[in-house]
Each structure stands twice: as structure tokens, then as C-alpha cells.
Design an enzyme around this catalytic site. Structure first.
Site, PDB file in Angstrom:
ATOM      1  N   ILE A 171      77.319 118.772  13.990  1.00 33.08           N
ATOM      2  CA  ILE A 171      77.949 117.636  13.320  1.00 33.08           C
ATOM      3  C   ILE A 171      77.536 117.710  11.855  1.00 33.08           C
ATOM      4  O   ILE A 171      76.508 118.286  11.516  1.00 33.08           O
ATOM      5  CB  ILE A 171      77.574 116.272  13.952  1.00 33.08           C
ATOM      6  CG1 ILE A 171      76.058 116.082  14.037  1.00 33.08           C
ATOM      7  CG2 ILE A 171      78.211 116.122  15.314  1.00 33.08           C
ATOM      8  CD1 ILE A 171      75.645 114.726  14.617  1.00 33.08           C
ATOM      9  N   ASP A 172      78.361 117.134  11.017  1.00 33.36           N
ATOM     10  CA  ASP A 172      78.185 117.209   9.585  1.00 33.36           C
ATOM     11  C   ASP A 172      76.842 116.623   9.160  1.00 33.36           C
ATOM     12  O   ASP A 172      76.308 115.714   9.803  1.00 33.36           O
ATOM     13  CB  ASP A 172      79.336 116.430   8.941  1.00 33.36           C
ATOM     14  CG  ASP A 172      79.317 116.480   7.430  1.00 33.36           C
ATOM     15  OD1 ASP A 172      78.746 117.433   6.884  1.00 33.36           O
ATOM     16  OD2 ASP A 172      79.884 115.569   6.800  1.00 33.36           O
TER      17      ASP A 172
END
Length: 339
Positions: A171-172
Site C-alpha cells: 500500500i502507498d
């Protein structure tokens, strides 16, 4: 591009994606792969290749002089041929970068606290804080989830190599929430297969600008590099991949909406790009939102990986986890409910 909806389900159709569907196994909201490539647009013709590649990579830690070194070493090619740093690119040229191995051949353990949601001999699930990078890459050699896991677990799967041990999906950096990692290759292979089959439940929560008019919808629109800013991504039919996001409205506040989102594909910045595309960018998104979330007390973008579910590789049991919203996002919702 038009954005037609129907009453039962809002649907943004794909915009003539040029590539066949090939869903990523990972949440590719970070872009740190071993190879990158671009096709030169007409308006970029005539640029020096070292400038073109530096701008296209869009990583402040990678300088133009570094790119020039890579060109001289043969890591950057045009049509499979070597070039010089001062060469000029032409429209239609395919530029390929094969990143050299980092100077550090392995990620090192670091004593970084982790919020562990679940752990056994095969899997660990953590609640990642906003601002933490998942694995070492150019510009982020330490302080990552991988560095923390190596200190905590000692044993992680080796399928993704020494720089990304145990990492099944990402995930970012600026997204908080649930992330799973594999402690051995058996677990890694099983979880990766479940991601590819779309049987893993991954649900995000986002606070977006505006009143989303429909209760649920599907955004089916291809994503590629933004032709005006190579550091960003956009819905485009040029050099793009099919990208599908499903959303449902949880709560409306008039000028803001809380939505739940499920990824069918995993492209870089997919949720952020798709929500901007339909006119409802994320609150506090520095790249795609256009406005700060500070009026609501947000200290970053309002995107949280709140649910994660999968079948355990060894026991066959279903596991489903939830992670509470980060404090500032919960505070923003409280403000909206009570204003």
C-alpha cells in the site's frame, strides 16, 4: 472523457485501454520496480534522454547525473540499443530503464515499532501507519516495513528477494491500514495466488470531496502516466492498463462523502486517480486532491486500508481483519457529523 452513470450502479466505462487485462498481484500504489519503460510523446520529441528519464522517474533522490551514469553503463536503452546521455529522443521511441542492483544487497533489520494485528508461524498482519514505506527502494533505504519486519520476525519468505522479503502486496506510503506479509514461501505462494484470483478481501475507506450521487458504482478506466506530469498518473488510453475500482457510499456530509472501495486491479495510485477522474478527489491528497485537508484536521490523505481477509495457507480457515481509522481521519468525520 464522459462519465455516464445509471441509477442502480454508477459505472465509468473503460476508455479504450490498449492493453489486455492483466491484474497486478500487488497494490501498486508505489512504483519501485526493477524495470520501467515509456513511449516518447510528440510534445517530448527533441528532449535530451537524460532529462527525459529523470523527469519520467520523478524521484527526487535520483539525480540527472545518476541517470547519466546509468546511460553510460547501458542500463538505459532506446529500441534495445545503447545511447549517450546527450542523445535526443524522438516521438515513438521506447525508452527502457533496467535499474542496477542497489549498493546494499539486502535490507537490514531495524528496531521500529509495529502494530501487529495477527501473527503465527506463517503470516503476520500489521496496521501500517501513514507515512511509512513498505519496502526499501531508491530514496527509501531504511525505516520501511521490511526493515521493521526483519527485526521482529527474523524469518520471512524469500520469493521477492532480499529487498522485499515477505512482501505479498503493497500500500502507498501515504495510505494507512492493513498489510499482510508471509514468513515462508508456502504462505507467500498461497497468498499471492489468492490475490491474483481476487479472493482476498481488501476494502479501503476514503473521505472524498463533494457529494457522490450514487450509492454504489464501478470505475472501469485505464491508467497510465500523465502526459503533462510524468510523476503522476491519469486515466488515459495511451500506454495504459485496464484499471477497475468498485465503490459504495457509506456516509454523506453534503460537500464531503465517506466511501468504501475495493480494488479489482492494483495500479499505481489507482484509487486516487479514479476518484479524481469521477470528480471526487481524496481529502488531503497532495498530488490528486488539489486542496489540503487541514481544515478538517487531516495530517495527510484520507485513505485507509480498513479490511483484509484471506484463507490461511496452512489451515484453510478464513481470516478477516479490520483496522480502526487513524485518529486524524476519525476526528475529521467527527467534525463533519457535528458541524
Amino acid at each position: 472523457m464522459n462519465r455516464p452513470y445509471n441509477e442502480e450502479e454508477a459505472a465509468v466505462p473503460k476508455a479504450n485501454a490498449e492493453r489486455a487485462e492483466n491484474p497486478d498481484v500487488e497494490d501498486a500504489e508505489e512504483s519501485a520496480e526493477g524495470t520501467m519503460s515509456w513511449t516518447v510523446a510528440e510534445e517530448q520529441a527533441g528532449e535530451r534522454i537524460d532529462k527525459f528519464v529523470t523527469d519520467a522517474i520523478g524521484n527526487p533522490s535520483i539525480s540527472r547525473s545518476q541517470v547519466q551514469e546509468w546511460i553510460r553503463a547501458g542500463h538505459i536503452t532506446v529500441a534495445s540499443g545503447n545511447v549517450k546521455p546527450n542523445a535526443r529522443v524522438a516521438a515513438g521511441d521506447e525508452i527502457v530503464v533496467v535499474f542496477p542492483e542497489p549498493e546494499s544487497l539486502e535490507a537490514l533489520p531495524e528496531d521500529i515499532p509495529l502494530e501487529i494485528v495477527f501473527e503465527d508461524a506463517d503470516i503476520i498482519v500489521i496496521n501500517k501507519p501513514r507515512g511509512m514505506v513498505v519496502h526499501p527502494a531508491y530514496g527509501h533505504s531504511s525505516g520501511t516495513v521490511v526493515n521493521a519486519l526483519l527485526h521482529h520476525c527474523k524469518d520471512l519468505s524469500g520469493i521477492n528477494g532480499v529487498m522485499r522479503p515477505g512482501i505479498v502486496h503493497r500500500i502507498d506510503k501515504d495510505t494507512s491500514g492493513l498489510l499482510m506479509a508471509a514468513k515462508n514461501d508456502l504462505a507467500h505462494a498461497s497468498l499471492a495466488a489468492q490475490l491474483k484470483e481476487h479472493s482476498v478481501n481488501r476494502r479501503y475507506l476514503a473521505l472524498v470531496y463533494g457529494n457522490v450521487p450514487h450509492d454504489r458504482g464501478t470505475i472501469d478506466a485505464p491508467i497510465g502516466r500523465d502526459k503533462y506530469d510524468r510523476k503522476m498518473f491519469a486515466v488515459t488510453d495511451k500506454n495504459s492498463k485496464r484499471s477497475v475500482t468498485h465503490f459504495d457510499v457509506i456516509e454523506r456530509f453534503g460537500d464531503y462523502t465517506l466511501v468504501g472501495l475495493r480494488l479489482e486491479t492494483g495500479r499505481t495510485h489507482q484509487i486516487r486517480v479514479h476518484m479524481k477522474y469521477i470528480g471526487h478527489p481524496l481529502v488531503g491528497d497532495p498530488m490528486y486532491g488539489g486542496r489540503s485537508g487541514r481544515t478538517l484536521g487531516m495530517d495527510g490523505q484520507a485513505l485507509h486500508a480498513g479490511e483484509l481477509g484471506f484463507v490461511h495457507p496452512r489451515t484453510g480457515e478464513r481470516h478477516d481483519f479490520e483496522a480502526a481509522l487513524p485518529e486524524d481521519m476519525e476526528h475529521a468525520l467527527h467534525m463533519l457529523r457535528n458541524r
